[in-house]
Design an enzyme around this catalytic site. Structure first.
Site, PDB file in Angstrom:
ATOM      1  N   GLU A 130       2.528  -5.100 -32.909  1.00  0.00           N
ATOM      2  CA  GLU A 130       2.108  -6.185 -33.802  1.00  0.00           C
ATOM      3  C   GLU A 130       0.729  -5.913 -34.387  1.00  0.00           C
ATOM      4  O   GLU A 130       0.483  -6.148 -35.580  1.00  0.00           O
ATOM      5  CB  GLU A 130       2.104  -7.535 -33.070  1.00  0.00           C
ATOM      6  CG  GLU A 130       1.796  -8.686 -34.016  1.00  0.00           C
ATOM      7  CD  GLU A 130       1.645 -10.030 -33.331  1.00  0.00           C
ATOM      8  OE1 GLU A 130       0.876 -10.870 -33.857  1.00  0.00           O
ATOM      9  OE2 GLU A 130       2.292 -10.255 -32.286  1.00  0.00           O
ATOM     10  N   SER A 153      10.659 -12.934 -24.915  1.00  0.00           N
ATOM     11  CA  SER A 153      11.748 -11.999 -25.244  1.00  0.00           C
ATOM     12  C   SER A 153      12.718 -11.809 -24.078  1.00  0.00           C
ATOM     13  O   SER A 153      13.560 -10.913 -24.103  1.00  0.00           O
ATOM     14  CB  SER A 153      11.167 -10.650 -25.682  1.00  0.00           C
ATOM     15  OG  SER A 153      10.173 -10.204 -24.792  1.00  0.00           O
ATOM     16  N   HIS A 187       8.015  -7.470 -34.324  1.00  0.00           N
ATOM     17  CA  HIS A 187       6.561  -7.356 -34.206  1.00  0.00           C
ATOM     18  C   HIS A 187       5.881  -7.095 -35.546  1.00  0.00           C
ATOM     19  O   HIS A 187       4.668  -7.227 -35.661  1.00  0.00           O
ATOM     20  CB  HIS A 187       6.202  -6.223 -33.243  1.00  0.00           C
ATOM     21  CG  HIS A 187       6.954  -6.290 -31.956  1.00  0.00           C
ATOM     22  ND1 HIS A 187       8.108  -5.556 -31.720  1.00  0.00           N
ATOM     23  CD2 HIS A 187       6.746  -7.031 -30.842  1.00  0.00           C
ATOM     24  CE1 HIS A 187       8.564  -5.843 -30.514  1.00  0.00           C
ATOM     25  NE2 HIS A 187       7.763  -6.730 -29.960  1.00  0.00           N
ATOM     26  N   CYS A 233      12.040 -17.336 -27.874  1.00  0.00           N
ATOM     27  CA  CYS A 233      11.447 -18.174 -28.919  1.00  0.00           C
ATOM     28  C   CYS A 233      12.271 -18.001 -30.190  1.00  0.00           C
ATOM     29  O   CYS A 233      13.180 -17.165 -30.258  1.00  0.00           O
ATOM     30  CB  CYS A 233       9.998 -17.758 -29.163  1.00  0.00           C
ATOM     31  SG  CYS A 233       9.854 -16.054 -29.792  1.00  0.00           S
ATOM     32  N   CYS A 266       8.861 -11.527 -37.193  1.00  0.00           N
ATOM     33  CA  CYS A 266       8.781 -12.969 -36.938  1.00  0.00           C
ATOM     34  C   CYS A 266       8.007 -13.636 -38.081  1.00  0.00           C
ATOM     35  O   CYS A 266       6.936 -13.151 -38.466  1.00  0.00           O
ATOM     36  CB  CYS A 266       8.074 -13.222 -35.609  1.00  0.00           C
ATOM     37  SG  CYS A 266       7.745 -14.972 -35.317  1.00  0.00           S
ATOM     38  N   THR A 300      -0.362 -12.723 -32.267  1.00  0.00           N
ATOM     39  CA  THR A 300       0.252 -14.027 -31.987  1.00  0.00           C
ATOM     40  C   THR A 300       0.549 -14.260 -30.510  1.00  0.00           C
ATOM     41  O   THR A 300       0.883 -15.374 -30.123  1.00  0.00           O
ATOM     42  CB  THR A 300       1.570 -14.197 -32.774  1.00  0.00           C
ATOM     43  OG1 THR A 300       2.497 -13.192 -32.348  1.00  0.00           O
ATOM     44  CG2 THR A 300       1.344 -14.096 -34.272  1.00  0.00           C
TER      45      THR A 300
END
Length: 316
Positions: free
Chosen positions: A131, A273, A79, A17, A101, A170
């Site tokens: 995260e 990833s 993260h 991504c 991100c 997320t």
């Protein structure tokens, strides 16, 4: 000897991504700018192949900031990190680059904004995931309560049910999260949610693509790491969507060929990833065993791109 025919449904979108792509680019650009070693707090993304490749170029992966020397750059993983980490890095006068991100940073900003409005936060996420640790670490201890399941919602003890907000990790299952949000809203009608859902576009798109291929597949493989939340969710989504054999593999060497004996079709996806080179490795492994026909099943087109931090775009 004639190979048996096999239809391979290739789910799209899959793999990297924009946030992962940016994070890897940040490490590579930092190595170019400052030379090795460059330190990275936690795995930059959850993929051993990617981490090993960056390690070979001179990245040193550590779990905590106190493992880093003051005179070398340090990068924070995609993260996100608790607020205390950049504060400590600044106090030590370290060069640091935040590869969080932007969609995770958006959740951090939301949490801060709700706290300033006097709301206690509930986070939907997985305990111990970097995260979750990073997001909960944006606010003082006790200000963010973690729930992982619908059952947790019934048990959570809040300060004031009229002054609550929620955020989410997320990379969660879209369907599971809907159920947890419904439970929160049923128990706490005044709870405030995000303006736009926190589960990122890439997680949602990959889950939708898997839902499209899973019901018509004898088996489905997700290329990804066991510590990758979004990769593991894809396996769960495939199973729920009707695929009787859904497995996570890091590399082609992990494929269980005996379990796939007699299949006539298979679907392949990859976590956010996982690099495309590993997907191609898996496809090549199937070509060694079968007469493969590849069919692309595309449910969305992604054209998102995130800029790297300005410090890396400036000359050394």
């Amino acid at each position: 000897m004639t190979k048996p025919p096999l239809t391979l449904y290739l789910a799209a979108p899959r793999g990297f991504c924009a946030g992962v792509d940016r994070a890897i680019k940040i490490v590579e650009m930092a190595l170019q700018k400052w030379g090795p070693p460059v330190y990275v707090r936690h795995e930059i993304v959850h993929n051993k192949f990617v981490v090993d490749g960056l390690r070979a170029k001179g990245a040193v992966f550590v779990e905590e900031l106190d493992e880093c020397p003051n005179d070398r750059p340090v990068i924070f993983s995609a993260h996100g990190v608790p607020k205390s980490v950049p504060v400590t890095a600044a106090q030590r006068q370290m060069i640091y680059v935040d590869a969080t991100c932007p969609l995770v940073s958006k959740v951090h900003v939301e949490a801060q904004r709700h706290a300033e409005a006097g709301l206690q936060m509930i986070m939907i996420g997985h305990k111990g995931h970097p995260e979750t640790i990073g997001t909960m670490g944006q606010l003082p201890e006790g200000e963010v309560l973690l729930v992982e399941t619908v059952e947790d919602v019934a048990q959570v003890a809040v300060r004031d049910p009229e002054k609550l907000a929620f955020v989410t990790q997320t990379t969660l299952s879209v369907d599971d999260t809907k159920d947890i949000i419904a439970a929160l809203e049923a128990r706490f009608p005044a709870i405030v949610g995000p303006h736009k859902e926190d589960i990122c576009y890439a997680t949602t798109n990959r889950q939708e693509a898997v839902k499209a291929v899973a019901p018509k597949s004898d088996a489905l493989l997700v290329v990804g790491a066991p510590n990758s939340s979004n990769s593991r969710r894809l396996v769960e989504v495939a199973s729920r969507a009707g695929c009787t054999y859904a497995q996570l593999v890091q590399r082609a060497t992990e494929i269980d060929w005996r379990a796939l004996d007699g299949i006539s079709n298979i679907a392949i996806s990859a976590g956010a990833s996982a690099p495309e080179v590993l997907v191609n490795e898996v496809i090549d492994a199937f070509r060694d065993h079968y007469d493969v026909t590849v069919e692309l099943v595309e449910t969305a087109v992604e054209n998102v791109e995130f800029k790297v931090p300005r410090v890396l775009r400036q000359p050394a």
